[in-house]
Design a protein around this motif. Structure first.
Motif, PDB file in Angstrom:
ATOM      1  N   ILE A 183       0.843  -1.197   0.000  1.00 23.12           N
ATOM      2  CA  ILE A 183       0.000   0.000   0.000  1.00 23.12           C
ATOM      3  C   ILE A 183       0.879   1.249   0.000  1.00 23.12           C
ATOM      4  O   ILE A 183       1.866   1.322   0.739  1.00 23.12           O
ATOM      5  CB  ILE A 183      -0.898   0.037   1.252  1.00 23.12           C
ATOM      6  CG1 ILE A 183      -1.639  -1.302   1.439  1.00 23.12           C
ATOM      7  CG2 ILE A 183      -1.885   1.185   1.193  1.00 23.12           C
ATOM      8  CD1 ILE A 183      -2.121  -1.538   2.852  1.00 23.12           C
ATOM      9  N   VAL A 184       0.493   2.221  -0.848  1.00 22.32           N
ATOM     10  CA  VAL A 184       1.082   3.561  -0.788  1.00 22.32           C
ATOM     11  C   VAL A 184      -0.053   4.523  -0.462  1.00 22.32           C
ATOM     12  O   VAL A 184      -1.118   4.467  -1.070  1.00 22.32           O
ATOM     13  CB  VAL A 184       1.749   3.952  -2.122  1.00 22.32           C
ATOM     14  CG1 VAL A 184       2.393   5.340  -1.999  1.00 22.32           C
ATOM     15  CG2 VAL A 184       2.792   2.918  -2.534  1.00 22.32           C
ATOM     16  N   LEU A 185       0.163   5.386   0.525  1.00 25.20           N
ATOM     17  CA  LEU A 185      -0.885   6.296   0.984  1.00 25.20           C
ATOM     18  C   LEU A 185      -0.455   7.760   0.834  1.00 25.20           C
ATOM     19  O   LEU A 185       0.709   8.100   1.075  1.00 25.20           O
ATOM     20  CB  LEU A 185      -1.211   6.025   2.453  1.00 25.20           C
ATOM     21  CG  LEU A 185      -1.805   4.642   2.787  1.00 25.20           C
ATOM     22  CD1 LEU A 185      -1.820   4.439   4.291  1.00 25.20           C
ATOM     23  CD2 LEU A 185      -3.196   4.488   2.211  1.00 25.20           C
ATOM     24  N   LYS A 186      -1.412   8.604   0.454  1.00 24.34           N
ATOM     25  CA  LYS A 186      -1.217  10.059   0.456  1.00 24.34           C
ATOM     26  C   LYS A 186      -2.329  10.639   1.324  1.00 24.34           C
ATOM     27  O   LYS A 186      -3.511  10.428   1.065  1.00 24.34           O
ATOM     28  CB  LYS A 186      -1.302  10.641  -0.952  1.00 24.34           C
ATOM     29  CG  LYS A 186      -1.095  12.168  -0.972  1.00 24.34           C
ATOM     30  CD  LYS A 186      -1.588  12.778  -2.271  1.00 24.34           C
ATOM     31  CE  LYS A 186      -0.711  12.348  -3.442  1.00 24.34           C
ATOM     32  NZ  LYS A 186      -1.149  13.039  -4.707  1.00 24.34           N
ATOM     33  N   LYS A 187      -1.918  11.362   2.354  1.00 24.74           N
ATOM     34  CA  LYS A 187      -2.913  11.922   3.263  1.00 24.74           C
ATOM     35  C   LYS A 187      -3.539  13.155   2.627  1.00 24.74           C
ATOM     36  O   LYS A 187      -2.854  14.130   2.329  1.00 24.74           O
ATOM     37  CB  LYS A 187      -2.265  12.296   4.589  1.00 24.74           C
ATOM     38  CG  LYS A 187      -3.257  12.640   5.691  1.00 24.74           C
ATOM     39  CD  LYS A 187      -2.516  12.772   7.010  1.00 24.74           C
ATOM     40  CE  LYS A 187      -3.459  12.915   8.175  1.00 24.74           C
ATOM     41  NZ  LYS A 187      -2.735  12.984   9.461  1.00 24.74           N
ATOM     42  N   LYS A 188      -4.845  13.087   2.423  1.00 24.94           N
ATOM     43  CA  LYS A 188      -5.551  14.216   1.811  1.00 24.94           C
ATOM     44  C   LYS A 188      -6.133  15.154   2.851  1.00 24.94           C
ATOM     45  O   LYS A 188      -6.165  16.372   2.668  1.00 24.94           O
ATOM     46  CB  LYS A 188      -6.671  13.706   0.899  1.00 24.94           C
ATOM     47  CG  LYS A 188      -6.170  12.912  -0.313  1.00 24.94           C
ATOM     48  CD  LYS A 188      -7.289  12.593  -1.266  1.00 24.94           C
ATOM     49  CE  LYS A 188      -7.803  13.843  -1.947  1.00 24.94           C
ATOM     50  NZ  LYS A 188      -8.844  13.550  -2.954  1.00 24.94           N
ATOM     51  N   ASN A 189      -6.609  14.565   3.953  1.00 26.54           N
ATOM     52  CA  ASN A 189      -7.251  15.417   4.949  1.00 26.54           C
ATOM     53  C   ASN A 189      -7.361  14.655   6.264  1.00 26.54           C
ATOM     54  O   ASN A 189      -7.360  13.417   6.292  1.00 26.54           O
ATOM     55  CB  ASN A 189      -8.642  15.837   4.469  1.00 26.54           C
ATOM     56  CG  ASN A 189      -9.225  16.951   5.314  1.00 26.54           C
ATOM     57  OD1 ASN A 189      -8.490  17.732   5.904  1.00 26.54           O
ATOM     58  ND2 ASN A 189     -10.546  17.019   5.373  1.00 26.54           N
TER      59      ASN A 189
END
Length: 696
Positions: free
Chosen positions: A644-650
């Motif tokens: 998994i690769v995650l980008k925190k949006k909010n």
């Protein structure tokens, strides 16, 4: 003195140790006679917190356990109870003393006969008056000997010691609970973990996208994983075995002997004046005479129901475990009418076209004609029957009115004699050819029965033991064990059991196997050792040692099945990460990887849940997400289900003015975890305990 005969199990006692406790503990029976419990072995039974436990010390603990729990010859788990008490005395009591805990004389009196009487004392004596009555009895001349008086006093002392120890245990647990303190900062973290929500963009590549067959997992790779995760694979000592069980199965000769014995009893049973007394003297399954319906008669008697006579004895008839004789005492009429029949169903249903139904009816009439001309009913039922009765020749067994559909019931209960009905019968299920096996009858029978179980007699037992002994002599290793076993009849069974613990009392199919376990844990035991014959539970057992596992890190062979999937995940994760090129445009990342990569947005992610929408339970990835700053991208993460690769949006933080209620919730949760035995287990894990009873 009946009030002293039993102490019930007190709620909360340690499972498996106290389950047999407090049965007839004061006045029941003598102590166990196992005074030589460890005779013939070395003087060390174990070691507790650096202190050796000698045979003599264990014997004293065993006597104390017997005093409290061993009434009426109850020997169940005595050695376990004694060992647990020794551990408690040498470990727990020291901890309680170090904590400054004690019980005053006033408190002791209150526990035994005061306002706050212990539950266990209350269950035994009801109230203080009951205790006083017992104490007076203890000093009275009603007790016939000093030996008996001393025995009862010993049990009484053991009971009081148990009650006082329980109070110390409770005090310490309450002390631990009171020492729990939840800070505002902890409550705040707890609240935010439950209520803060994050939104993330993700790229996800599931492990199942890579075929297992494309990865070779070697022993070297698994060994490396094993060493890197030693704590997960620490094990106790174990012994793996295969064993053959030669059951003492009765032979035809044993059955014949029992049958002849019953035949010899028939005339005596017929003329017996007191049937109940005769049954008690001669039956292996004594039962009072009872009324039975025709359907409950032994099969051989039901077939001759119409000709049964009062005061006649019939049999022997076979039943599951032997043979029986049945004496008819009375025959009476009953309102519950029964019949026995068989049928052949030519199946149809309401949605079938008319031509299909006509075809089924014609076939039924054809087969009926063949049966009327001599064809075998059972064979025809097996060939043409359209329901579950076909496999048993159409047999429907016994049934009463109201159990069958009306047209079928009317046809059977209208018949007055056995035989195949002249016409087929139509019901909602199709067309039936019916044979009346026993016409309707309302008779019931008062029967007295003598039953004899068939057991293996001495010649059979001796011959089976000889077979087992010969097998034991020939077997040298696993190969010969398997080869020789093939030569024996079906009455010999083979079992495999890995890693038997030294404290085990039973093995597969054998409840009392301590002698086998002690043999396994002999210091000289080695792989491929073969035992002599153990005769236990009416079985003859020959054991082959196939593995010896010492305490410590588990051998790879024992944990391969657990480790291989984990190594597969690691190798798949490596492959995925090598191919996955991370950049800010996740759609481009997924496209570059290929069809197996999934991208999307997951909302309402909560730290405490560990769940990511469309991916699943990934607690480490969720924890990483909440540690990211907004718009920051994680490195590729090795999750439970994929990379998994995650980008925190909010992240939406929830706020509350007062965290007091969450302090209380956390406090309650922690206290709830301190259930009975949890603190005790933690205390005992803090010291070294070596249990060597298996050697004895």
């Amino acid at each position: 003195m009946g009030i002293f005969n039993k102490i019930n199990q007190r709620s909360g006692l340690v499972v498996g140790i106290i389950v047999a406790a407090l049965v007839l503990f004061l006045l029941g029976g003598e102590f166990l006679s196992k005074n030589s419990f460890f005779g013939g072995f070395n003087n060390k039974v174990g070691e507790i917190d650096g202190s050796n436990v000698s045979v003599d010390e264990f014997q004293k603990a065993l006597i104390k356990a017997e005093a409290l729990y061993g009434g009426s010859g109850n020997t169940s788990n005595m050695d376990d109870i004694a060992w647990s008490q020794l551990v408690f005395d040498k470990v727990n009591l020291k901890v309680y003393e170090k904590a400054g805990l004690e019980i005053s004389e006033k408190e002791k009196k209150d526990l035994i006969e005061g306002e706050h009487m212990s539950d266990i004392v209350k269950q035994q004596f009801q109230n203080a008056a009951g205790v006083q009555q017992f104490l007076k009895y203890l000093e009275s001349d009603q007790i016939q000997s000093e030996e008996e008086r001393n025995s009862i006093k010993s049990r009484w002392r053991a009971l009081k010691e148990y009650v006082f120890n329980e109070r110390l245990r409770t005090k310490y647990e309450n002390l631990i609970k009171k020492s729990e303190y939840v800070t505002k900062a902890e409550a705040e973290r707890y609240y935010h973990a439950m209520n803060d929500k994050a939104e993330a963009e993700y790229v996800y590549v599931p492990y199942y996208s890579i075929q297992d067959s494309t990865i070779t997992v070697t022993d070297e790779m698994m060994e490396t994983y094993l060493k890197a995760h030693e704590k997960e694979f620490e094990v106790e000592a174990g012994r793996s075995i295969e064993f053959a069980v030669f059951n003492n199965t009765p032979t035809a000769q044993d059955s014949s002997y029992v049958k002849k014995d019953l035949v010899a009893l028939k005339e005596e049973f017929k003329t017996a004046k007191n049937d109940t007394a005769f049954i008690r003297s001669n039956s292996d399954v004594p039962a009072e005479p009872a009324y039975v319906q025709i359907s409950q008669l032994p099969a051989g008697m039901a077939a001759m129901a119409a000709s049964l006579q009062v005061d006649s004895v019939y049999g022997p008839f076979a039943y599951n475990t032997g043979f029986s004789l049945s004496k008819v005492i009375k025959i009476e009429n009953d309102t519950n009418v029964m019949a026995k029949a068989s049928h052949i169903l030519f199946l149809t249903n309401a949605t079938d076209p008319a031509e299909k139904k006509a075809e089924a009816k014609q076939k039924a009439q054809q087969i009926l004609a063949e049966i009327q001309n001599g064809a075998n009913f059972e064979k025809m039922a097996a060939q043409y029957g359209g329901d579950g009765t076909a496999s048993r020749g159409g047999d429907l067994g016994w049934f009463g009115k109201g159990q069958m559909v009306k047209p079928f019931e009317n046809a059977i209960f209208s018949a007055s004699k056995p035989g195949v009905l002249p016409n087929i019968v139509e019901t909602q299920f199709g067309y039936h050819i019916i044979r009346i096996d026993v016409p309707k009858t309302g008779k019931k029978f008062l029967l007295a029965s003598v039953q004899k179980n068939v057991i293996a007699l001495s010649p059979t037992v001796d011959s089976i033991y000889t077979l087992a002994s010969n097998f034991s002599t020939v077997v040298k290793d696993t190969a010969t064990f398997h080869a020789e076993l093939k030569k024996y009849p079906l009455g010999v069974a083979k079992f495999v059991q890995p890693n038997i613990d030294g404290a085990a009392k039973g093995i597969t199919g054998i409840a009392e196997a301590r002698e086998i376990v002690k043999w396994l844990y002999n210091d000289d035991r080695d792989i491929n050792d073969v035992s002599n014959v153990f005769t236990v539970d009416n079985k003859n057992v020959v054991v082959l040692v196939t593995g010896i596992r010492e305490k410590g890190l588990a051998p790879l062979a024992d944990v391969k099945d657990q480790i291989k999937p984990k190594v597969l995940i690691e190798e798949k994760a490596k492959k995925i990460k090598e191919k996955l090129k991370v950049e800010s445009n996740f759609a481009a990342v997924a496209k570059a990887y290929g069809n197996d990569a999934v991208t999307g947005t997951a909302a309402d992610i909560v730290l405490s849940s560990g769940m990511i929408t469309n991916i699943g339970y990934e607690p480490e990835a969720v924890g990483t997400l909440f540690g990211l700053a907004k718009d920051k991208i994680s490195a590729p993460l090795t999750g439970d289900n994929g990379v998994i690769v995650l980008k925190k949006k909010n992240e939406v933080k929830s706020e509350v003015a007062d965290y007091a209620q969450f302090v209380t919730q956390l406090q309650q949760q922690r206290n709830n975890r301190i259930a009975y035995g949890v603190v005790e287990t933690a205390i005992q894990k803090s010291v070294e305990i070596e249990d060597l009873r298996y050697r004895n």
